[in-house]
Design a protein around this motif. Structure first.
Motif, PDB file in Angstrom:
ATOM      1  N   LEU A  35      48.369  17.659  10.441  1.00 59.53           N
ATOM      2  CA  LEU A  35      46.993  18.045  10.743  1.00 59.53           C
ATOM      3  C   LEU A  35      46.111  17.883   9.512  1.00 59.53           C
ATOM      4  CD1 LEU A  35      45.000  19.391  12.797  1.00 59.53           C
ATOM      5  CD2 LEU A  35      45.657  21.557  11.738  1.00 59.53           C
ATOM      6  N   ASP A  57      38.848  14.326  14.217  1.00 59.38           N
ATOM      7  CA  ASP A  57      38.780  14.888  15.569  1.00 59.38           C
ATOM      8  C   ASP A  57      40.167  15.085  16.168  1.00 59.38           C
ATOM      9  OD1 ASP A  57      35.998  15.013  15.593  1.00 59.38           O
ATOM     10  OD2 ASP A  57      35.842  12.932  16.218  1.00 59.38           O
ATOM     11  N   VAL A  58      41.028  15.776  15.418  1.00 59.48           N
ATOM     12  CA  VAL A  58      42.347  16.134  15.927  1.00 59.48           C
ATOM     13  C   VAL A  58      42.466  17.652  15.908  1.00 59.48           C
ATOM     14  CG1 VAL A  58      43.497  14.000  15.215  1.00 59.48           C
ATOM     15  CG2 VAL A  58      43.458  15.954  13.659  1.00 59.48           C
ATOM     16  N   ALA A  59      43.457  18.139  16.647  1.00 61.32           N
ATOM     17  CA  ALA A  59      43.683  19.579  16.702  1.00 61.32           C
ATOM     18  C   ALA A  59      45.173  19.852  16.768  1.00 61.32           C
ATOM     19  CB  ALA A  59      42.995  20.177  17.923  1.00 61.32           C
ATOM     20  N   LEU A  91      41.356  15.166  19.939  1.00 66.33           N
ATOM     21  CA  LEU A  91      40.655  16.059  20.864  1.00 66.33           C
ATOM     22  C   LEU A  91      40.401  15.414  22.218  1.00 66.33           C
ATOM     23  CD1 LEU A  91      38.113  17.685  18.412  1.00 66.33           C
ATOM     24  CD2 LEU A  91      40.089  18.776  19.486  1.00 66.33           C
ATOM     25  N   ARG A 121      43.205  22.978  26.792  1.00 64.59           N
ATOM     26  CA  ARG A 121      42.189  23.360  25.798  1.00 64.59           C
ATOM     27  C   ARG A 121      42.418  24.784  25.286  1.00 64.59           C
ATOM     28  NH1 ARG A 121      39.020  19.342  23.801  1.00 64.59           N
ATOM     29  NH2 ARG A 121      38.605  17.839  25.409  1.00 64.59           N
ATOM     30  N   VAL A 172      44.743  25.166  22.147  1.00 57.29           N
ATOM     31  CA  VAL A 172      44.360  24.651  20.830  1.00 57.29           C
ATOM     32  C   VAL A 172      44.375  25.810  19.846  1.00 57.29           C
ATOM     33  CG1 VAL A 172      42.488  23.663  19.464  1.00 57.29           C
ATOM     34  CG2 VAL A 172      42.993  22.734  21.730  1.00 57.29           C
ATOM     35  N   ARG A 174      41.157  23.228  15.225  1.00 54.57           N
ATOM     36  CA  ARG A 174      40.729  21.844  15.052  1.00 54.57           C
ATOM     37  C   ARG A 174      40.708  21.539  13.565  1.00 54.57           C
ATOM     38  NH1 ARG A 174      35.285  20.600  17.078  1.00 54.57           N
ATOM     39  NH2 ARG A 174      34.786  22.323  15.719  1.00 54.57           N
ATOM     40  N   ARG A 175      41.045  20.334  13.206  1.00 53.79           N
ATOM     41  CA  ARG A 175      41.057  19.937  11.790  1.00 53.79           C
ATOM     42  C   ARG A 175      39.680  20.153  11.164  1.00 53.79           C
ATOM     43  NH1 ARG A 175      40.051  15.892   8.236  1.00 53.79           N
ATOM     44  NH2 ARG A 175      41.634  15.540   6.633  1.00 53.79           N
ATOM     45  N   ASP A 197      37.637  22.391  11.581  1.00 55.18           N
ATOM     46  CA  ASP A 197      37.360  23.807  11.316  1.00 55.18           C
ATOM     47  C   ASP A 197      38.124  24.366  10.125  1.00 55.18           C
ATOM     48  OD1 ASP A 197      35.624  23.847  13.470  1.00 55.18           O
ATOM     49  OD2 ASP A 197      37.167  24.529  14.872  1.00 55.18           O
TER      50      ASP A 197
END
Length: 82
Positions: free
Chosen positions: A12, A19-21, A34, A42, A45, A48-49, A51
């Protein structure tokens, strides 16, 4: 018992795609784009990367950073009911 694999957290952090999680599915953590996470998943999750402050900046991804983030994210997974 560890819920998250540090290698998953490392993937990650090191992902070139912002845009990966990290998603916890069927007892396993996965790093997915994502746009590949359907509505049903959802809620699974974890983070998210984009964040993660740890994913931004020029600092190298060290074992210490990975382990600290893994512990933190495991608490989040437990809060989700894992």
């Amino acid at each position: 018992m560890a819920l998250l694999d540090p290698d998953c957290v490392r993937r990650l952090l090191e992902s070139a795609d912002p845009d990966v999680a990290l998603v916890f599915v069927r007892g396993e953590c996965r790093v997915l784009p994502l746009d590949e996470i359907d509505e049903r998943h959802r809620a699974l999750v974890v983070v998210r990367r984009a964040d993660l402050p740890e994913a931004h900046g020029d600092e190298p991804v060290t074992e210490e950073r990975v382990e600290a983030l893994t512990r933190c994210l495991e608490n989040a997974v437990r809060d989700l009911g894992a």
